[in-house]
Design a protein around this motif. Structure first.
Motif, PDB file in Angstrom:
ATOM      1  N   SER A 175       0.939  -1.368  -0.127  1.00  0.00           N
ATOM      2  CA  SER A 175      -0.021  -0.194   0.073  1.00  0.00           C
ATOM      3  C   SER A 175       0.884   1.293   0.013  1.00  0.00           C
ATOM      4  O   SER A 175       2.156   1.240  -0.043  1.00  0.00           O
ATOM      5  CB  SER A 175      -0.851   0.016   1.355  1.00  0.00           C
ATOM      6  N   GLU A 176       0.114   2.335  -0.171  1.00  0.00           N
ATOM      7  CA  GLU A 176       0.983   3.667  -0.358  1.00  0.00           C
ATOM      8  C   GLU A 176       0.844   4.230   1.434  1.00  0.00           C
ATOM      9  O   GLU A 176      -0.184   3.824   2.009  1.00  0.00           O
ATOM     10  CB  GLU A 176       0.115   4.748  -1.254  1.00  0.00           C
ATOM     11  N   PRO A 177       1.590   4.985   1.721  1.00  0.00           N
ATOM     12  CA  PRO A 177       2.925   5.557   1.049  1.00  0.00           C
ATOM     13  C   PRO A 177       3.891   4.573   0.932  1.00  0.00           C
ATOM     14  O   PRO A 177       3.759   3.411   1.889  1.00  0.00           O
ATOM     15  CB  PRO A 177       3.289   6.650   2.053  1.00  0.00           C
ATOM     16  N   SER A 178       4.793   4.657  -0.078  1.00  0.00           N
ATOM     17  CA  SER A 178       5.877   3.808   0.025  1.00  0.00           C
ATOM     18  C   SER A 178       7.232   4.413  -0.553  1.00  0.00           C
ATOM     19  O   SER A 178       7.024   5.570  -0.931  1.00  0.00           O
ATOM     20  CB  SER A 178       5.599   2.796  -1.194  1.00  0.00           C
ATOM     21  N   CYS A 179       8.447   3.716  -0.417  1.00  0.00           N
ATOM     22  CA  CYS A 179       9.615   4.256  -0.916  1.00  0.00           C
ATOM     23  C   CYS A 179       9.420   4.642  -2.470  1.00  0.00           C
ATOM     24  O   CYS A 179       8.991   3.979  -3.277  1.00  0.00           O
ATOM     25  CB  CYS A 179      10.788   3.159  -0.825  1.00  0.00           C
TER      26      CYS A 179
END
Length: 276
Positions: free
Chosen positions: A52-56
């Motif tokens: 899922s977001e947020p992500s790198c």
């Protein structure tokens, strides 16, 4: 992969009740009865962990904090910037995804390929003119298993319009030891020179965008060796696409909690419906 013809679709629909009678559809994870031959029961669907977001911004590793700034980079990528151009993982590695991989790869349930590939395709950018390259197996491993699971997944992705499959673009020139438990330097030494681009593959990948396909992304050592070989051959970008991704322990406090590292991935030590 060509689309099924009307005659094949009609035959499949006609024979489906007979197939269900002889082989009642069951969930490949838990063995519960389900409505169709390919799929999971509701309980197992709910247990799949979708990134899922947020992500790198570099590797799409999910963060646990909801207030991370756009463009944030995870600690592993800050320590060692990746050579790839993104990771598209269908699921995070947990007990359900592990059992699916065991059933697919070691249990030889290759009928799971379309379902796994559809989940992977949902994480990819829109279909475009790209090449799809599977992570290679050594010829002895291929002979023993009878198929390359990454190539099967790549063929399904190609059938969905995500690119042209080049199944022999990468070759594994020698057998490599099991990487689990090795440190980063030991992994690199084990893979040094073990994966290269074939002569025909070099012509195909030069100047092209590539999707590198595998079933599970663990330490990333094998995929990084593949990415390095593809980039040396002139690939302009390489996205790693996998069904399940193991998150390592080198994360910052804002990183999502990783599933437990698998103690064993052999069919002999895991009871999987349909595995042999």
């Amino acid at each position: 992969m060509p689309a099924p013809t009307p005659a094949r679709r009609f035959l499949a629909e006609t024979l489906a009740p007979l197939v269900d009678l002889v082989y009642p559809p069951r969930c490949p994870v838990c063995g519960e009865g389900i409505a169709q031959q390919v799929g999971l029961c509701a309980a197992c669907w709910e247990q799949l962990e979708i990134p899922s977001e947020p992500s790198c911004a570099l590797c799409q590793r999910p963060f646990s904090g909801a207030n991370m700034e756009a463009g944030a980079i995870c600690l592993p990528c800050m320590k060692e910037p990746p050579r790839h151009d993104g990771i598209a993982a269908a699921t995070l590695y947990n007990d359900v995804s592990r059992r699916l991989v065991l059933a697919f790869k070691h249990g030889r349930r290759i009928a799971l390929t379309p379902m796994l590939a559809r989940l992977m395709a949902a994480r990819l950018p829109p279909p475009a003119d790209r090449l799809i390259v599977p992570v290679p197996l050594h010829r002895w491993r291929l002979w023993y298993r009878g198929f390359n699971q990454a190539a099967l997944l790549g063929r399904s992705l190609a059938g969905m319009g995500h690119g042209a499959l080049v199944v022999d673009a990468l070759v594994r020139t020698r057998r490599t030891p099991v990487l689990r438990g090795l440190g980063a330097k030991a992994r690199r030494r084990a893979l040094a020179g073990a994966i290269r681009v074939s002569r025909s593959g070099a012509k195909a990948v030069k100047g092209r965008s590539v999707i590198l396909v595998d079933d599970v992304l663990t330490s990333g050592a094998t995929s990084q060796a593949c990415v390095a070989a593809l980039k040396r051959a002139g690939a302009t970008s390489v996205i790693i696409c996998c069904f399940a991704r193991v998150l390592d322990g080198e994360r910052n406090p804002g990183m999502a909690t990783a599933p437990p590292w698998p103690q064993s991935e052999t069919p002999e030590t895991a009871k999987v419906p349909g595995a042999t």
